[in-house]
Design an enzyme around this catalytic site. Structure first.
Site, short mmCIF file in Angstrom:
data_model
loop_
_atom_site.label_atom_id
_atom_site.label_comp_id
_atom_site.label_asym_id
_atom_site.label_seq_id
_atom_site.Cartn_x
_atom_site.Cartn_y
_atom_site.Cartn_z
N LYS A 1 -7.41 -23.50 -12.19
CA LYS A 1 -8.64 -22.33 -12.81
C LYS A 1 -9.48 -21.57 -11.59
O LYS A 1 -9.58 -22.90 -10.64
CB LYS A 1 -8.59 -22.93 -13.62
CG LYS A 1 -9.95 -21.58 -14.38
CD LYS A 1 -10.71 -22.05 -15.25
CE LYS A 1 -11.49 -21.45 -16.63
NZ LYS A 1 -12.30 -21.56 -17.63
N HIS B 1 -11.01 -19.68 -12.32
CA HIS B 1 -12.46 -19.46 -12.12
C HIS B 1 -13.24 -20.18 -13.55
O HIS B 1 -12.87 -20.64 -13.22
CB HIS B 1 -12.05 -17.06 -13.22
CG HIS B 1 -11.24 -18.15 -14.37
ND1 HIS B 1 -10.27 -18.20 -14.79
CD2 HIS B 1 -12.29 -18.13 -15.88
CE1 HIS B 1 -9.62 -18.55 -15.86
NE2 HIS B 1 -10.65 -18.53 -16.52
#
Length: 247
Positions: A116, A118
Site C-alpha cells: 500500500k 498511502h
C-alpha cells in the site's frame, strides 16, 4: 468414547459438515491422487472459526509446555503472523482465544498481497512500531503442501526485523515431498524445521494419523458412510505409499 483430544474431534466433525474436509479422489498440486482433501477456506462461519481458533490456541499452549525441546520457541513469542489470505482470519481468531481463554496476550499481524502506497503504507499490517526490538514471531499456516507460503513469510518477517521462532499449521499430511541425495524421504515439515534451525519448531493441530483414527473410531461405532469406509482403506494405502513418520 474417542481417544482423540476433544478439540480435534470437534474440529474434524465440523470440518466435514461444512465441506472443508472431503473424502473421495482428489489431485494435489504435486500430481498425487489423494483420498482426502482439506480446504481451510471453507471454514467460514462463526461456529467453526471459533472451533479452529480454540484448536490452534490449544496446540500452541500444549507446545509451550513441551519439555522435549531444549529451548521452546512457543513458550515466549510476541506476534502471531497470518500469511494472506487464509492465514489472516486464522491468526486473528487464535490471538483472540489465546487472550480470552488462556490469558496470553500476543500481537497479530499479516501481509498484503500488494504493498500500500498511502496511509500507513507498506506490505505488512499490524506490525509493532516505535520500538527497536527483534520481535519473536510464530506463523499460522493452514495445510502445508510445499511449505512455500511459510518460507515466504519467514523472509518477509526477517525484512521487518523480526525472527520466526516457530510455525503452527492446521494439518500435517505426514507425507514426503521429495527424496534427497542419500535416498531419504523428506517432508515439507522437515525442510521448514531445517530452515528454522531445529526439530520441533513446526507444530500441527491435526495430522493425517488423526484423520485415520477418527474414521476408524467412527467405523467401530457403525457411523461411517460408504464413502468414508472406502476412503479409510484408501488412506491406509496412501500412507503406505507416501507416508513419513513425524513426532
Amino acid at each position: 468414547m474417542s481417544s482423540l483430544d476433544s478439540y480435534k474431534t470437534r474440529l474434524l466433525e465440523q470440518a466435514a459438515q461444512v465441506g472443508a474436509l472431503k473424502f473421495g479422489n482428489f489431485t494435489l498440486k504435486s500430481g498425487r491422487k489423494s483420498p482426502y482433501f482439506f480446504n481451510a477456506g471453507l471454514m467460514s462461519d462463526g461456529t467453526i472459526l471459533h472451533t479452529v481458533a480454540q484448536a490452534y490456541a490449544a496446540t500452541l499452549c500444549a507446545a509451550a509446555s513441551d519439555d522435549d525441546t531444549m529451548v521452546n520457541p512457543f513458550s515466549d513469542f510476541d506476534i502471531l503472523f497470518g500469511p494472506a489470505y487464509k492465514g489472516i482470519s486464522l491468526a486473528a481468531c487464535t490471538a483472540l482465544v489465546l487472550a480470552s481463554v488462556y490469558g496470553r496476550d500476543v500481537k497479530f499481524a499479516y501481509d498484503r498481497k500488494e504493498a500500500k502506497d498511502h496511509g500507513e503504507g507498506g506490505s505488512v499490517v499490524g506490525w509493532p512500531s516505535g520500538r527497536n526490538e527483534k520481535w519473536r514471531v510464530v506463523i499460522v499456516d493452514d495445510v502445508m503442501t510445499t511449505g512455500l507460503a511459510a518460507s515466504s513469510a519467514i523472509k518477509l518477517v526477517a525484512r521487518q526485523g523480526g525472527e520466526v521462532v516457530g510455525v503452527v499449521q492446521l494439518l500435517d499430511r505426514e507425507e514426503f515431498s521429495e527424496i534427497d541425495e542419500q535416498g531419504c524421504k523428506v517432508s515439507s515439515v522437515m525442510k521448514l524445521e531445517s530452515l528454522l534451525g531445529g526439530k520441533g519448531k513446526v507444530r500441527s493441530v491435526l495430522k493425517m494419523r488423526d484423520l485415520v483414527q477418527w474414521l476408524e473410531e467412527k467405523e467401530a461405532q457403525g457411523q461411517t458412510t460408504e464413502e468414508e469406509k472406502r476412503s479409510l482403506q484408501a488412506m491406509r494405502e496412501y500412507r503406505d505409499t507416501y507416508g513419513i513418520s513425524s513426532s
